[in-house]
Write a protein that holds these residues in place. Structure first.
Motif, mmCIF file in Angstrom:
data_model
loop_
_atom_site.group_PDB
_atom_site.id
_atom_site.type_symbol
_atom_site.label_atom_id
_atom_site.label_comp_id
_atom_site.label_asym_id
_atom_site.label_seq_id
_atom_site.Cartn_x
_atom_site.Cartn_y
_atom_site.Cartn_z
ATOM 1 N N TRP A 1 -94.365 10.747 77.267
ATOM 2 C CA TRP A 1 -93.297 9.921 76.731
ATOM 3 C C TRP A 1 -92.148 9.815 77.721
ATOM 4 N N LEU A 2 -91.404 8.753 77.589
ATOM 5 C CA LEU A 2 -90.241 8.501 78.431
ATOM 6 C C LEU A 2 -89.003 8.668 77.564
ATOM 7 N N THR A 3 -88.066 9.466 78.036
ATOM 8 C CA THR A 3 -86.821 9.647 77.290
ATOM 9 C C THR A 3 -85.684 9.901 78.274
ATOM 10 N N MET A 4 -84.493 10.080 77.778
ATOM 11 C CA MET A 4 -83.348 10.396 78.625
ATOM 12 C C MET A 4 -83.157 11.913 78.656
ATOM 13 N N VAL A 5 -82.870 12.431 79.837
ATOM 14 C CA VAL A 5 -82.634 13.858 80.037
ATOM 15 C C VAL A 5 -81.192 14.025 80.472
ATOM 16 N N CYS A 6 -80.574 15.113 80.035
ATOM 17 C CA CYS A 6 -79.181 15.377 80.374
ATOM 18 C C CYS A 6 -79.071 16.701 81.123
ATOM 19 N N ASP A 7 -78.675 16.646 82.379
ATOM 20 C CA ASP A 7 -78.451 17.838 83.199
ATOM 21 C C ASP A 7 -77.022 18.319 82.932
ATOM 22 N N GLN A 8 -76.913 19.401 82.169
ATOM 23 C CA GLN A 8 -75.598 19.870 81.715
ATOM 24 C C GLN A 8 -74.664 20.270 82.855
ATOM 25 N N SER A 9 -75.211 20.723 83.984
ATOM 26 C CA SER A 9 -74.343 21.133 85.098
ATOM 27 C C SER A 9 -73.574 19.944 85.678
ATOM 28 N N HIS A 10 -74.054 18.738 85.442
ATOM 29 C CA HIS A 10 -73.336 17.532 85.864
ATOM 30 C C HIS A 10 -72.618 16.876 84.682
ATOM 31 N N TYR A 11 -73.253 16.913 83.512
ATOM 32 C CA TYR A 11 -72.690 16.214 82.353
ATOM 33 C C TYR A 11 -71.385 16.845 81.860
ATOM 34 N N LEU A 12 -71.342 18.166 81.744
ATOM 35 C CA LEU A 12 -70.145 18.801 81.188
ATOM 36 C C LEU A 12 -68.892 18.581 82.049
ATOM 37 N N PRO A 13 -68.970 18.712 83.391
ATOM 38 C CA PRO A 13 -67.784 18.367 84.202
ATOM 39 C C PRO A 13 -67.375 16.901 84.052
ATOM 40 N N TRP A 14 -68.372 15.999 83.968
ATOM 41 C CA TRP A 14 -68.065 14.577 83.763
ATOM 42 C C TRP A 14 -67.352 14.385 82.424
ATOM 43 N N LEU A 15 -67.855 15.042 81.380
ATOM 44 C CA LEU A 15 -67.258 14.918 80.048
ATOM 45 C C LEU A 15 -65.835 15.465 80.017
ATOM 46 N N GLU A 16 -65.616 16.599 80.660
ATOM 47 C CA GLU A 16 -64.258 17.163 80.704
ATOM 48 C C GLU A 16 -63.297 16.205 81.402
ATOM 49 N N LYS A 17 -63.734 15.648 82.519
ATOM 50 C CA LYS A 17 -62.885 14.701 83.258
ATOM 51 C C LYS A 17 -62.560 13.482 82.396
ATOM 52 N N LYS A 18 -63.559 12.990 81.680
ATOM 53 C CA LYS A 18 -63.377 11.828 80.806
ATOM 54 C C LYS A 18 -62.376 12.150 79.690
ATOM 55 N N CYS A 19 -62.529 13.323 79.081
ATOM 56 C CA CYS A 19 -61.624 13.729 77.996
ATOM 57 C C CYS A 19 -60.193 13.889 78.500
ATOM 58 N N ARG A 20 -60.038 14.517 79.656
ATOM 59 C CA ARG A 20 -58.685 14.695 80.214
ATOM 60 C C ARG A 20 -58.031 13.341 80.501
ATOM 61 N N ALA A 21 -58.832 12.379 80.978
ATOM 62 C CA ALA A 21 -58.304 11.039 81.260
ATOM 63 C C ALA A 21 -57.832 10.348 79.982
ATOM 64 N N LEU A 22 -58.413 10.739 78.849
ATOM 65 C CA LEU A 22 -58.011 10.170 77.554
ATOM 66 C C LEU A 22 -56.855 10.947 76.914
ATOM 67 N N GLY A 23 -56.353 11.953 77.636
ATOM 68 C CA GLY A 23 -55.219 12.720 77.121
ATOM 69 C C GLY A 23 -55.601 13.871 76.196
ATOM 70 N N ILE A 24 -56.869 14.216 76.176
ATOM 71 C CA ILE A 24 -57.316 15.332 75.336
ATOM 72 C C ILE A 24 -56.988 16.634 76.058
ATOM 73 N N GLY A 25 -56.272 17.518 75.375
ATOM 74 C CA GLY A 25 -55.856 18.785 75.971
ATOM 75 C C GLY A 25 -56.950 19.837 75.905
ATOM 76 N N TRP A 26 -56.852 20.837 76.792
ATOM 77 C CA TRP A 26 -57.818 21.927 76.848
ATOM 78 C C TRP A 26 -57.064 23.249 76.781
ATOM 79 N N GLN A 27 -57.603 24.179 76.029
ATOM 80 C CA GLN A 27 -57.030 25.517 75.963
ATOM 81 C C GLN A 27 -58.135 26.537 76.160
ATOM 82 N N LYS A 28 -57.806 27.625 76.836
ATOM 83 C CA LYS A 28 -58.740 28.731 76.957
ATOM 84 C C LYS A 28 -58.034 29.955 76.410
ATOM 85 N N ARG A 29 -58.571 30.524 75.312
ATOM 86 C CA ARG A 29 -57.942 31.688 74.715
ATOM 87 C C ARG A 29 -58.949 32.451 73.870
#
Length: 198
Positions: free
Chosen positions: A63-91
């Motif tokens: 079968w043919l499907t879409m695969v997501c490589d998390q080592s690339h996707y998660l940094p892309w997603l964080e960058k996208k969220c930050r560009a939208l003004g979404i804040g990040w906290q680590k605690r």
């Protein structure tokens, strides 16, 4: 539509060949693949099944499907969220309820940490070990389920993931030489070209 890579996200189309020692109806498999957005589905012939060299395999499909490589996707997603003004906290938090006065929604991605964070004493570890190798010629994924376990070859953006183990109740996070050799030998049998991997 046609499956296409999404630039810089680690999301890309991949052909997956999957075979199992358990019998499945084509209707059952097609319904499953439809739920996970498979774009094409083809049952395997007896000759294709026998090419894996394991007589326990009785059913397979490609079968043919879409695969997501998390080592690339998660940094892309964080960058996208930050560009939208979404804040990040680590605690550090001891209970999810500590977050309820501050946030409308909480996405719990704590994995085994949920045992303590949510008081879920029934949560068990399932230890999985994989190998990551450089084998850029491997473009298709293969997943084989036999009575000995699951063996898989999974291409990612920068490497190929070889697996795996499924050890219920094993909390160790350390790789073992025994599992490394087991994974390597099973994957090498499945795709001898991996002998040239780094």
């Amino acid at each position: 539509g046609r499956a296409q890579s999404v630039p810089n996200t680690g999301i890309f189309p991949c052909v997956i060949s999957q075979a199992t020692c358990k019998s499945r109806s084509s209707t059952e498999v097609a319904a499953y693949l439809d739920r996970i957005r498979s774009y094409q589905y083809t049952p395997m012939s007896a000759d294709a099944l026998s090419s894996f060299g394991d007589p326990s395999l009785v059913f397979g499909y490609t079968w043919l499907t879409m695969v997501c490589d998390q080592s690339h996707y998660l940094p892309w997603l964080e960058k996208k969220c930050r560009a939208l003004g979404i804040g990040w906290q680590k605690r550090f938090v001891e209970r999810l309820e500590e977050l309820s006065p501050e946030f409308d929604a909480v996405v719990n991605c704590t994995g085994l940490g949920s045992r303590a964070l949510c008081g879920d004493r029934e949560l068990q570890s399932v230890r999985g070990q994989v190998l990551r190798v450089k084998a850029p010629w491997v473009k298709k994924a293969t997943v084989i389920t036999t009575p000995d376990g699951v063996t898989y070859i999974n291409p990612q953006v920068d490497c190929v993931v070889l697996g795996g183990t499924k050890q219920i109740g094993n909390w160790s996070r350390e790789p073992t030489r025994e599992d490394t050799e087991l994974i390597w030998n099973r994957c090498l049998k499945l795709d001898p070209s991996l002998a040239h991997a780094r």
